[in-house]
Design an enzyme around this catalytic site. Structure first.
Site: not given
Length: 307
Positions: A33-34, A36-40, A152
């Site tokens: 997954a992508q 806002a500040f990086g990836k999972l 959120d």
């Protein structure tokens, strides 16, 4: 004393500022997954499957870097404070030069939104939707009981685990409930966002209750809220036209009532999560006794059946 040993979350948030992982025990796979500040990434730590949120600090954008640091700190503090069966379990975090990471338990079932997309038009038991909703409501009742606001809450941030339980994740924009005039506006995601947040008005924990009403609608219908609109169009319709997702005509009245009360335009009318849990438990009992084989389809063009 470690953060996990502290009893008061606000004290923890004020005093604790170090988190450590033994990176030699961490192995990382491919991203899934992508953000806002990086990836999972999926990986392992001490032999356990973990989800790794890897954040890359922007080098040439101080304002964005400050926001990332703020959200990183907030999420670690929240996760390390929260311990509940329906909150994703925090494992550890690390800050090394430009790359920071947060480790949590890995959800093999993915998110609720992914689950609903995979279902498409296949029939899903109504009992599953109510059980999932109860997991979310119980987790949020715990979060609110500690004085936090998630801000959120949406199906992308609800994770499915091997025992089919739902756990709430992504506390990067969560906050302690205080005077909200100074809170950052437009946190969260428009399709699930309460009108007072969209309008930059003061808000309370009831913004999470509104978002839960939208999530419950998703679980019942399997559809994306306002799927024929852009996110901005949806926000405009919610604020200026009082628009809400259309409740299926064959939805159980008790579930329709929960949705409409949760997403009421007046935050004062929205029930606290302790009441939502009670109402869902009543719905679960009603389904079990009067609609023994009730099932619903994940598309409003396929009505619920009681065969």
């Amino acid at each position: 004393m470690s953060l996990m040993d502290r009893s008061h979350p606000t004290e923890s948030l004020r005093d604790y500022d170090e988190w450590t992982l033994d990176l030699r025990r961490l192995s990382m796979g491919v991203p899934f997954a992508q953000g806002a500040f990086g990836k999972l990434y999926r990986g392992t730590y001490n032999g356990e499957d973990v989800a790794i949120k890897l954040l890359e600090r922007p080098e040439n954008d101080p304002e964005r870097a400050q926001l990332m640091e703020q959200q990183f700190t907030q999420e670690v503090m929240m996760l390390a404070t929260l311990r509940h069966p329906n909150i994703v379990r925090f494992i550890g975090a690390c800050r090394k030069l430009m790359v920071w990471c947060i480790l949590t338990e890995y959800a093999k079932g993915g998110s609720v939104r992914q689950f609903l997309m995979r279902r498409q038009n296949r029939v899903v038991p109504l009992t599953v939707a109510v059980k999932q909703a109860l997991d979310v409501a119980r987790g949020m009742a715990y979060v609110h009981g500690l004085g936090f606001i998630h801000r959120d809450l949406k199906s992308d941030n609800l994770l499915i685990f091997g025992d089919k339980s739902i756990k709430i994740a992504d506390f990067g924009v969560a906050r302690i409930e205080v005077q909200t005039e100074g809170m950052t506006p437009e946190t969260g995601t428009y399709r699930w966002m309460a009108p007072e947040m969209i309008q930059h008005r003061p808000y309370t924990q009831k913004v999470d209750v509104y978002s839960f009403g939208i999530v419950l609608w998703e679980l019942i219908t399997g559809m994306l809220p306002f799927q024929n609109m852009t996110a901005v169009q949806a926000a405009f319709a919610v604020v200026n036209k009082g628009a809400r997702p259309i409740i299926p005509s064959d939805c159980l009245p008790v579930l329709a009532e929960i949705m409409t009360r949760c997403w009421d335009a007046n935050p004062e009318v929205r029930p606290p999560f302790t009441d939502v849990v009670r109402m869902l438990e009543n719905a679960e009992a009603e389904i079990g006794t009067t609609v023994r084989k009730a099932r619903f389809r994940c598309c409003m063009s396929h009505p619920m059946t009681t065969d």
